[in-house]
Scaffold this active site. Structure first.
Site, PDB file in Angstrom:
ATOM      1  N   LYS A  22       7.974 -43.188  -4.747  1.00  0.00           N
ATOM      2  CA  LYS A  22       8.432 -42.312  -3.653  1.00  0.00           C
ATOM      3  C   LYS A  22       7.305 -41.370  -3.227  1.00  0.00           C
ATOM      4  O   LYS A  22       7.031 -41.227  -2.039  1.00  0.00           O
ATOM      5  CB  LYS A  22       9.628 -41.509  -4.158  1.00  0.00           C
ATOM      6  CG  LYS A  22       9.937 -40.269  -3.359  1.00  0.00           C
ATOM      7  CD  LYS A  22      11.177 -39.578  -3.869  1.00  0.00           C
ATOM      8  CE  LYS A  22      10.926 -38.451  -4.859  1.00  0.00           C
ATOM      9  NZ  LYS A  22      10.446 -37.222  -4.228  1.00  0.00           N
ATOM     10  N   ASN A  23       6.669 -40.738  -4.203  1.00  0.00           N
ATOM     11  CA  ASN A  23       5.669 -39.722  -3.856  1.00  0.00           C
ATOM     12  C   ASN A  23       4.403 -40.321  -3.268  1.00  0.00           C
ATOM     13  O   ASN A  23       3.614 -39.616  -2.641  1.00  0.00           O
ATOM     14  CB  ASN A  23       5.323 -38.863  -5.077  1.00  0.00           C
ATOM     15  CG  ASN A  23       6.466 -37.939  -5.452  1.00  0.00           C
ATOM     16  OD1 ASN A  23       7.365 -37.693  -4.643  1.00  0.00           O
ATOM     17  ND2 ASN A  23       6.459 -37.442  -6.676  1.00  0.00           N
ATOM     18  N   CYS A 116      13.731 -24.027  -2.869  1.00  0.00           N
ATOM     19  CA  CYS A 116      14.187 -25.259  -3.480  1.00  0.00           C
ATOM     20  C   CYS A 116      14.923 -24.872  -4.732  1.00  0.00           C
ATOM     21  O   CYS A 116      14.902 -23.722  -5.157  1.00  0.00           O
ATOM     22  CB  CYS A 116      12.974 -26.155  -3.699  1.00  0.00           C
ATOM     23  SG  CYS A 116      12.779 -26.890  -5.267  1.00  0.00           S
ATOM     24  N   ARG A 121       8.640 -22.724  -3.239  1.00  0.00           N
ATOM     25  CA  ARG A 121       7.603 -23.767  -3.191  1.00  0.00           C
ATOM     26  C   ARG A 121       6.842 -23.535  -1.894  1.00  0.00           C
ATOM     27  O   ARG A 121       7.140 -24.113  -0.870  1.00  0.00           O
ATOM     28  CB  ARG A 121       8.231 -25.164  -3.232  1.00  0.00           C
ATOM     29  CG  ARG A 121       8.843 -25.469  -4.581  1.00  0.00           C
ATOM     30  CD  ARG A 121       9.512 -26.808  -4.590  1.00  0.00           C
ATOM     31  NE  ARG A 121       8.572 -27.921  -4.649  1.00  0.00           N
ATOM     32  CZ  ARG A 121       8.958 -29.194  -4.612  1.00  0.00           C
ATOM     33  NH1 ARG A 121      10.227 -29.506  -4.484  1.00  0.00           N
ATOM     34  NH2 ARG A 121       8.061 -30.156  -4.677  1.00  0.00           N
ATOM     35  N   ASP A 304       6.802 -33.493 -13.215  1.00  0.00           N
ATOM     36  CA  ASP A 304       7.915 -34.396 -12.928  1.00  0.00           C
ATOM     37  C   ASP A 304       8.464 -35.107 -14.170  1.00  0.00           C
ATOM     38  O   ASP A 304       9.445 -35.824 -14.068  1.00  0.00           O
ATOM     39  CB  ASP A 304       7.492 -35.453 -11.893  1.00  0.00           C
ATOM     40  CG  ASP A 304       7.637 -34.939 -10.472  1.00  0.00           C
ATOM     41  OD1 ASP A 304       8.257 -33.875 -10.277  1.00  0.00           O
ATOM     42  OD2 ASP A 304       7.136 -35.616  -9.552  1.00  0.00           O
ATOM     43  N   ARG A 396      17.906 -39.669  -4.586  1.00  0.00           N
ATOM     44  CA  ARG A 396      16.698 -39.288  -3.842  1.00  0.00           C
ATOM     45  C   ARG A 396      15.463 -39.963  -4.411  1.00  0.00           C
ATOM     46  O   ARG A 396      14.499 -40.191  -3.679  1.00  0.00           O
ATOM     47  CB  ARG A 396      16.478 -37.779  -3.938  1.00  0.00           C
ATOM     48  CG  ARG A 396      17.335 -36.938  -3.045  1.00  0.00           C
ATOM     49  CD  ARG A 396      16.824 -35.513  -3.049  1.00  0.00           C
ATOM     50  NE  ARG A 396      15.368 -35.523  -3.037  1.00  0.00           N
ATOM     51  CZ  ARG A 396      14.600 -34.660  -3.678  1.00  0.00           C
ATOM     52  NH1 ARG A 396      15.117 -33.690  -4.371  1.00  0.00           N
ATOM     53  NH2 ARG A 396      13.294 -34.767  -3.619  1.00  0.00           N
TER      54      ARG A 396
END
Ligand code: UD1
Length: 416
Positions: A22-23, A116, A121, A304, A396
């Protein structure tokens, strides 16, 4: 709202194919705005975040089609420069459209993302960097607004290593007039691969993979044809599942070097890890050993994976100390893990985790993606039934999570 029901206590066994990252996908999707034309991105994970980004591109006027994991984006007809609050607030990465819009149209109106679940952030480095490249940006009614912008090369030094700001400034610099130097740039694989993709389209970038990037602006880029790299965080999360359940999992389609920091920590915790060219086998110990972790920019241990590592340490045979230096408040999972019987004391950005023999299943919920993943891991190892609420966070960032875990022998089902 969907929930996941997990009956814990089974060792996970088997092979799992890791999805695209995803990133890594989101910055490449933003980059398609730089070159009018038809772009083809393979191995794009079907996730809520990639779908949201596709929606942002559609609102700008692009034509977007998903066929399996092939994403085709036609950016020829892009005619709007506005990314609205409704979408940006649900996914911060939408802010990546800012630089490409300024580069292509000289104007943009992009909502500020706001806070967030785990605290502020900021995007100050994105804005300051673009401003040093000649973009006079105003904040108007919650939007970042640029008009009559002509991006020019500049030297931009970041005082902290930021993935987001490095991506934003690379996207600004490739079509800018003259040369840009980015100092203290992020070297996460997502950033380096974005650079490689841009170079394949005609960009001139030197120093990829180092903390100093030199970008020489070109007048146009060709459309992108690429395959998104495997998701190192998904891979490491499955490795953690093997560690917690005493299982044996073979991760397929991975780049082992991208999650080496996580693998090394899991080895320290007692896992046996075999690294191949594009696969990794992880065998978990009967019970993990405690480990100390400090999150760092890549190639350090990723923020993460902090939540998932706390879950592993929650059942370790001693006390672990886990510190997050990237996001100091990113600990919403701790209180929920405590409800499952974990012994965790939180002191600022440091969690002291005294391992217990066994967690007990409970109803839990999380307020962000990786926190939710840690609760799923805890549920897999816990005695009895765990129900994880609000799993739209998981949707997500993890493609078909319950199907993949189910195929490894987990007792897990989605409850509507
Ligand atoms: C960070 C992680 C990334 C992860 C993502 C989502 C790092 C270096 N980055 O990326 O791996 O995938 O969270 O969990 O580990 N900052 C500023 N001003 C800015 C931008 C950032 O002060 O304009 C600060 C942040 O508050 C943070 C640090 O810089 O403390 C790293 O930020 P950045 O890498 O940009 O964050 P993300 O892109 O969210």
């Amino acid at each position: 709202m969907d929930k996941l029901r997990i009956t814990g206590g089974r060792a996970l066994e088997g092979a799992v194919r890791i999805s695209g990252s995803k990133n890594a996908a989101l910055p490449v999707m933003a980059a398609t705005l730089l070159a009018p034309g038809v772009h083809r991105l393979r191995n794009v994970p079907r996730l809520r975040d990639t779908q949201t980004f596709a929606r942002v591109l559609e609102l700008l006027g692009a034509k977007v089609a998903f066929e399996g994991n092939l994403l085709t984006i036609d950016t020829q007809g892009v005619n709007s420069v506005e990314a609205p609050y409704e979408l940006v607030k649900t996914m911060r990465a939408s802010i990546y459209v800012l630089a490409p819009l300024l580069a292509r149209f000289g104007r943009a109106r992009v909502s500020l993302p706001g806070g967030c679940a785990w605290g502020p952030r900021p995007v100050n480095l994105h804005l300051a960097g673009l401003q040093s490249m000649g973009a006079a940006l105003e904040i108007e009614h919650g939007y970042i607004v640029g008009r009559d912008v002509r991006l020019k090369g500049a030297t931009v030094g970041f005082d902290v290593v930021s993935v987001g700001a490095t991506v934003q400034l690379m996207l600004a610099a490739v079509l800018a007039e003259g040369s840009t130097v980015l100092e203290n740039a992020a070297i996460e694989p997502d950033v380096t691969v974005l650079g490689e993709v841009l170079v394949a389209c005609g960009a001139r970038i030197e120093g990829l993979g180092t903390r100093r990037l030199e970008i020489h602006g070109v007048s146009a880029l060709r459309p992108i044809e690429t395959s998104i790299i495997p998701d190192r965080i998904e891979a490491a999360t499955f490795a953690a599942a093997a560690a917690m359940t005493g299982g044996r999992i073979r991760l397929e389609g991975v780049r082992p070097e991208h999650f080496e920091a996580s693998l090394r920590k899991l080895e320290e915790a007692g896992c046996v890890v075999e690294r191949g060219a594009d696969a990794v086998a992880v065998a978990g110990p009967a019970r993990p050993r405690p480990v100390n972790v400090v999150t760092q920019p890549y190639p350090g241990f990723p923020t993460d994976m902090q939540a998932q590592m706390i879950a592993v340490c929650a059942v370790a045979s001693g006390t672990s100390v886990i510190e997050d230096t990237i996001y100091l408040d990113r600990f919403t999972h701790v209180q929920e893990l405590v409800r499952m019987g974990a012994h965790i004391e939180l002191k600022g950005n440091v969690a002291v985790v005294a391992g217990v023999e066994r967690l007990s299943g409970a109803q839990v919920m999380a307020t962000d993606l990786r926190a939710s993943a840690s609760l799923v891991l805890a549920g897999l190892a816990a005695e009895g039934e765990t129900v994880v609420d609000r799993i739209y966070h998981l949707d997500r960032g993890y493609e078909a999570l319950e199907k993949k875990l189910g195929a490894l022998g987990a007792r897990i089902e989605r409850v509507k």
